[in-house]
Design a protein around this motif. Structure first.
Motif: not given
Length: 290
Positions: A64-72
Protein backbone atom coordinates in the motif's frame (compact mmCIF):
# COMPACT_ATOMS: atom_id res chain seq x y z
CA UNK A 1 -3.10 -21.87 23.44
CA UNK A 2 -3.73 -18.75 21.36
CA UNK A 3 -6.48 -16.52 22.71
CA UNK A 4 -9.34 -15.50 20.44
CA UNK A 5 -9.31 -11.89 19.32
CA UNK A 6 -12.52 -10.16 20.34
CA UNK A 7 -13.47 -7.77 17.54
CA UNK A 8 -15.60 -4.73 18.11
CA UNK A 9 -19.34 -4.76 17.38
CA UNK A 10 -19.68 -8.48 18.13
CA UNK A 11 -22.44 -7.72 20.64
CA UNK A 12 -24.26 -5.33 18.28
CA UNK A 13 -26.62 -6.01 15.43
CA UNK A 14 -24.98 -6.09 12.03
CA UNK A 15 -26.76 -2.88 10.98
CA UNK A 16 -24.61 -0.86 13.42
CA UNK A 17 -21.17 -1.69 11.92
CA UNK A 18 -22.65 -1.77 8.40
CA UNK A 19 -23.98 1.77 8.79
CA UNK A 20 -20.75 2.94 10.41
CA UNK A 21 -18.38 1.53 7.79
CA UNK A 22 -20.61 2.63 4.91
CA UNK A 23 -20.63 6.18 6.28
CA UNK A 24 -16.87 6.18 6.81
CA UNK A 25 -16.16 4.85 3.32
CA UNK A 26 -18.43 7.38 1.63
CA UNK A 27 -16.94 10.27 3.58
CA UNK A 28 -13.40 9.07 2.90
CA UNK A 29 -13.91 8.71 -0.84
CA UNK A 30 -15.43 12.18 -1.29
CA UNK A 31 -13.35 14.20 1.20
CA UNK A 32 -10.22 15.26 -0.68
CA UNK A 33 -8.64 17.49 1.94
CA UNK A 34 -5.28 16.83 3.67
CA UNK A 35 -6.49 16.89 7.28
CA UNK A 36 -9.57 14.79 6.57
CA UNK A 37 -7.55 12.22 4.64
CA UNK A 38 -4.96 11.97 7.43
CA UNK A 39 -7.73 11.49 10.02
CA UNK A 40 -9.34 8.76 7.93
CA UNK A 41 -6.04 6.96 7.34
CA UNK A 42 -5.16 7.15 11.03
CA UNK A 43 -8.51 5.68 12.06
CA UNK A 44 -8.29 2.93 9.45
CA UNK A 45 -4.79 1.85 10.50
CA UNK A 46 -5.63 2.03 14.21
CA UNK A 47 -8.68 -0.20 13.86
CA UNK A 48 -6.83 -2.54 11.50
CA UNK A 49 -4.07 -3.06 14.06
CA UNK A 50 -6.67 -3.85 16.73
CA UNK A 51 -9.05 -6.00 14.68
CA UNK A 52 -6.78 -7.70 12.16
CA UNK A 53 -3.53 -7.59 14.10
CA UNK A 54 -0.40 -5.48 13.78
CA UNK A 55 1.39 -8.04 11.60
CA UNK A 56 -1.42 -8.23 9.04
CA UNK A 57 -1.60 -4.44 8.92
CA UNK A 58 2.13 -4.10 8.33
CA UNK A 59 2.05 -6.79 5.64
CA UNK A 60 -0.66 -4.81 3.87
CA UNK A 61 1.40 -1.65 4.07
CA UNK A 62 4.21 -3.35 2.17
CA UNK A 63 2.26 -2.88 -1.07
CA UNK A 64 0.00 0.00 0.00
CA UNK A 65 2.83 2.44 0.77
CA UNK A 66 4.54 1.85 -2.61
CA UNK A 67 1.15 2.52 -4.24
CA UNK A 68 0.94 5.81 -2.33
CA UNK A 69 4.46 6.78 -3.42
CA UNK A 70 3.69 5.84 -7.02
CA UNK A 71 0.58 8.04 -7.13
CA UNK A 72 2.46 10.89 -5.46
CA UNK A 73 5.40 10.77 -7.88
CA UNK A 74 3.35 10.09 -11.01
CA UNK A 75 0.89 12.95 -10.52
CA UNK A 76 3.37 15.73 -11.52
CA UNK A 77 3.96 13.91 -14.81
CA UNK A 78 0.28 14.13 -15.74
CA UNK A 79 -0.69 17.34 -13.94
CA UNK A 80 2.24 19.75 -14.14
CA UNK A 81 0.49 22.75 -12.65
CA UNK A 82 0.96 24.91 -9.59
CA UNK A 83 2.85 27.96 -8.44
CA UNK A 84 5.75 26.53 -6.38
CA UNK A 85 8.36 25.10 -8.74
CA UNK A 86 10.53 22.52 -7.01
CA UNK A 87 12.64 21.08 -9.83
CA UNK A 88 12.72 21.06 -13.59
CA UNK A 89 13.60 17.80 -15.33
CA UNK A 90 13.92 18.74 -18.97
CA UNK A 91 10.43 19.53 -20.22
CA UNK A 92 8.84 18.27 -16.98
CA UNK A 93 8.23 20.77 -14.18
CA UNK A 94 7.60 19.40 -10.71
CA UNK A 95 5.45 21.66 -8.55
CA UNK A 96 4.81 21.33 -4.83
CA UNK A 97 1.05 21.53 -5.41
CA UNK A 98 1.12 18.58 -7.78
CA UNK A 99 3.14 16.50 -5.33
CA UNK A 100 0.77 17.42 -2.49
CA UNK A 101 -2.27 16.47 -4.54
CA UNK A 102 -0.69 13.14 -5.50
CA UNK A 103 0.23 12.41 -1.89
CA UNK A 104 -3.29 13.18 -0.68
CA UNK A 105 -4.88 11.03 -3.39
CA UNK A 106 -2.47 8.18 -2.66
CA UNK A 107 -3.26 8.35 1.05
CA UNK A 108 -6.97 8.43 0.23
CA UNK A 109 -6.64 5.27 -1.87
CA UNK A 110 -4.74 3.50 0.92
CA UNK A 111 -7.30 4.55 3.54
CA UNK A 112 -10.18 3.27 1.39
CA UNK A 113 -8.44 -0.09 0.90
CA UNK A 114 -7.72 -0.43 4.64
CA UNK A 115 -11.29 0.53 5.56
CA UNK A 116 -12.61 -2.17 3.25
CA UNK A 117 -10.32 -4.70 4.94
CA UNK A 118 -11.56 -3.52 8.34
CA UNK A 119 -15.18 -3.87 7.25
CA UNK A 120 -14.55 -7.43 6.02
CA UNK A 121 -13.02 -8.30 9.41
CA UNK A 122 -16.21 -7.21 11.20
CA UNK A 123 -18.99 -7.93 8.72
CA UNK A 124 -18.64 -11.64 8.12
CA UNK A 125 -20.76 -13.47 5.55
CA UNK A 126 -23.36 -14.69 8.04
CA UNK A 127 -23.79 -11.19 9.46
CA UNK A 128 -24.24 -9.73 5.99
CA UNK A 129 -26.86 -12.35 5.19
CA UNK A 130 -28.73 -11.51 8.39
CA UNK A 131 -29.14 -7.94 7.21
CA UNK A 132 -31.35 -8.86 4.28
CA UNK A 133 -33.32 -11.63 6.01
CA UNK A 134 -35.44 -13.34 3.34
CA UNK A 135 -34.22 -11.31 0.41
CA UNK A 136 -30.56 -11.94 1.11
CA UNK A 137 -30.85 -15.65 0.26
CA UNK A 138 -32.25 -14.79 -3.17
CA UNK A 139 -29.49 -12.25 -3.80
CA UNK A 140 -26.84 -14.76 -2.70
CA UNK A 141 -28.36 -17.35 -5.03
CA UNK A 142 -28.36 -14.98 -8.01
CA UNK A 143 -24.75 -13.94 -7.35
CA UNK A 144 -23.58 -17.54 -6.98
CA UNK A 145 -25.36 -18.60 -10.18
CA UNK A 146 -23.93 -15.65 -12.11
CA UNK A 147 -20.43 -16.49 -10.88
CA UNK A 148 -20.89 -20.07 -12.10
CA UNK A 149 -22.60 -19.36 -15.42
CA UNK A 150 -20.31 -16.57 -16.62
CA UNK A 151 -17.16 -18.75 -16.87
CA UNK A 152 -19.30 -21.50 -18.41
CA UNK A 153 -20.59 -19.18 -21.13
CA UNK A 154 -17.05 -17.96 -21.84
CA UNK A 155 -15.81 -21.53 -22.25
CA UNK A 156 -18.71 -22.35 -24.54
CA UNK A 157 -18.07 -19.21 -26.56
CA UNK A 158 -14.49 -20.32 -27.19
CA UNK A 159 -15.79 -23.77 -28.13
CA UNK A 160 -18.28 -22.35 -30.63
CA UNK A 161 -15.59 -20.12 -32.15
CA UNK A 162 -13.20 -23.05 -32.49
CA UNK A 163 -15.91 -25.18 -34.11
CA UNK A 164 -16.77 -22.47 -36.64
CA UNK A 165 -13.10 -21.99 -37.47
CA UNK A 166 -12.66 -25.73 -37.99
CA UNK A 167 -15.55 -25.98 -40.49
CA UNK A 168 -13.46 -24.87 -43.46
CA UNK A 169 -15.17 -27.25 -45.93
CA UNK A 170 -18.51 -25.41 -45.64
CA UNK A 171 -17.18 -22.42 -47.54
CA UNK A 172 -15.19 -19.27 -46.87
CA UNK A 173 -14.70 -18.11 -43.31
CA UNK A 174 -17.70 -15.99 -42.20
CA UNK A 175 -17.26 -12.33 -41.42
CA UNK A 176 -17.09 -10.85 -37.94
CA UNK A 177 -20.78 -9.84 -37.81
CA UNK A 178 -22.00 -13.23 -39.05
CA UNK A 179 -19.69 -15.08 -36.67
CA UNK A 180 -20.83 -13.05 -33.67
CA UNK A 181 -24.48 -13.56 -34.63
CA UNK A 182 -24.06 -17.35 -34.82
CA UNK A 183 -22.09 -17.48 -31.55
CA UNK A 184 -24.58 -15.34 -29.64
CA UNK A 185 -27.50 -17.39 -31.00
CA UNK A 186 -25.91 -20.65 -29.92
CA UNK A 187 -24.99 -19.27 -26.50
CA UNK A 188 -28.52 -17.93 -25.99
CA UNK A 189 -29.95 -21.35 -26.83
CA UNK A 190 -27.68 -23.03 -24.30
CA UNK A 191 -28.45 -20.37 -21.66
CA UNK A 192 -32.23 -20.79 -22.05
CA UNK A 193 -31.89 -24.56 -21.86
CA UNK A 194 -29.76 -24.34 -18.71
CA UNK A 195 -32.19 -21.86 -17.12
CA UNK A 196 -35.12 -24.27 -17.61
CA UNK A 197 -33.14 -27.17 -16.16
CA UNK A 198 -32.01 -25.14 -13.15
CA UNK A 199 -35.52 -23.84 -12.54
CA UNK A 200 -36.89 -27.39 -12.56
CA UNK A 201 -34.13 -28.53 -10.20
CA UNK A 202 -34.81 -25.67 -7.77
CA UNK A 203 -38.57 -26.30 -7.91
CA UNK A 204 -37.97 -29.99 -7.17
CA UNK A 205 -35.99 -29.00 -4.09
CA UNK A 206 -38.83 -26.86 -2.77
CA UNK A 207 -37.31 -23.44 -3.49
CA UNK A 208 -39.97 -20.72 -3.07
CA UNK A 209 -42.72 -23.30 -2.69
CA UNK A 210 -44.92 -20.79 -0.86
CA UNK A 211 -44.17 -21.93 2.68
CA UNK A 212 -42.11 -19.49 4.70
CA UNK A 213 -39.12 -21.28 6.13
CA UNK A 214 -37.70 -20.44 9.51
CA UNK A 215 -34.01 -19.70 9.94
CA UNK A 216 -31.62 -19.03 12.76
CA UNK A 217 -31.02 -15.34 13.36
CA UNK A 218 -27.45 -14.53 14.28
CA UNK A 219 -28.30 -11.00 15.47
CA UNK A 220 -31.40 -9.61 17.11
CA UNK A 221 -32.21 -5.95 16.54
CA UNK A 222 -32.67 -4.34 19.94
CA UNK A 223 -33.62 -0.82 20.91
CA UNK A 224 -30.02 -0.07 21.85
CA UNK A 225 -28.86 -1.14 18.37
CA UNK A 226 -31.44 1.13 16.74
CA UNK A 227 -30.29 4.01 18.94
CA UNK A 228 -26.63 3.38 18.04
CA UNK A 229 -27.49 3.27 14.34
CA UNK A 230 -29.39 6.56 14.57
CA UNK A 231 -26.46 8.11 16.43
CA UNK A 232 -24.03 7.00 13.72
CA UNK A 233 -26.31 8.42 11.02
CA UNK A 234 -26.60 11.79 12.80
CA UNK A 235 -22.84 11.98 13.33
CA UNK A 236 -22.23 11.00 9.69
CA UNK A 237 -24.53 13.76 8.40
CA UNK A 238 -22.76 16.28 10.64
CA UNK A 239 -19.38 15.13 9.37
CA UNK A 240 -20.61 15.28 5.77
CA UNK A 241 -21.61 18.93 6.24
CA UNK A 242 -18.30 19.79 7.92
CA UNK A 243 -16.33 17.91 5.25
CA UNK A 244 -18.15 19.84 2.52
CA UNK A 245 -17.23 23.12 4.25
CA UNK A 246 -13.58 22.04 4.66
CA UNK A 247 -13.28 20.85 1.05
CA UNK A 248 -14.96 24.00 -0.23
CA UNK A 249 -12.37 26.17 1.52
CA UNK A 250 -9.41 24.14 0.28
CA UNK A 251 -7.83 23.97 -3.17
CA UNK A 252 -4.55 22.54 -4.38
CA UNK A 253 -4.20 24.76 -7.42
CA UNK A 254 -2.86 27.30 -8.09
CA UNK A 255 -1.82 28.00 -4.44
CA UNK A 256 -2.56 25.86 -1.41
CA UNK A 257 -3.95 27.85 1.54
CA UNK A 258 -2.46 27.45 5.00
CA UNK A 259 -4.01 24.78 7.22
CA UNK A 260 -5.54 26.20 10.39
CA UNK A 261 -6.86 24.61 13.57
CA UNK A 262 -10.64 24.25 13.21
CA UNK A 263 -13.24 22.79 15.56
CA UNK A 264 -14.95 21.04 12.64
CA UNK A 265 -12.18 18.46 12.52
CA UNK A 266 -13.17 17.12 15.97
CA UNK A 267 -16.47 15.43 14.95
CA UNK A 268 -14.80 14.01 11.84
CA UNK A 269 -11.96 12.60 13.96
CA UNK A 270 -14.49 11.17 16.41
CA UNK A 271 -16.25 9.28 13.61
CA UNK A 272 -13.01 7.97 12.11
CA UNK A 273 -11.65 6.84 15.48
CA UNK A 274 -14.97 5.39 16.66
CA UNK A 275 -14.21 1.83 15.42
CA UNK A 276 -10.83 1.81 17.18
CA UNK A 277 -12.37 3.15 20.40
CA UNK A 278 -15.08 0.48 20.19
CA UNK A 279 -12.42 -2.20 19.69
CA UNK A 280 -10.50 -1.04 22.77
CA UNK A 281 -13.72 -0.93 24.82
CA UNK A 282 -14.59 -4.46 23.67
CA UNK A 283 -11.21 -5.77 24.78
CA UNK A 284 -11.51 -4.06 28.16
CA UNK A 285 -14.98 -5.54 28.62
CA UNK A 286 -13.78 -9.07 27.84
CA UNK A 287 -10.79 -8.75 30.13
CA UNK A 288 -13.14 -7.74 32.93
CA UNK A 289 -15.20 -10.88 32.35
CA UNK A 290 -12.20 -13.22 32.33
Amino acid sequence: MRRARHIAFDACHACVPATLFASILLLTMFSVQPVLVVLSLTGALAFSALARGLRATLLGLRWQLPMLALVCLANPLFSASGSTLLVRLGPVCVYAESLAYGAVMGALMVSVVVWFEDAVAVLTQDRLLSLGRGGSSSVALVVSMASQLTPQLLRRSRGVEASLSACSAAGPRPGLRERLTRESGQLMTWALEDSLERADAMRARGWESGTRRTSYRVDILRESDAAKTCGVVVLAFLCAFLAAVACGQWSFYPVMPALVCWWGYAPYAALMLLPAVAAVAERIRWRGLE
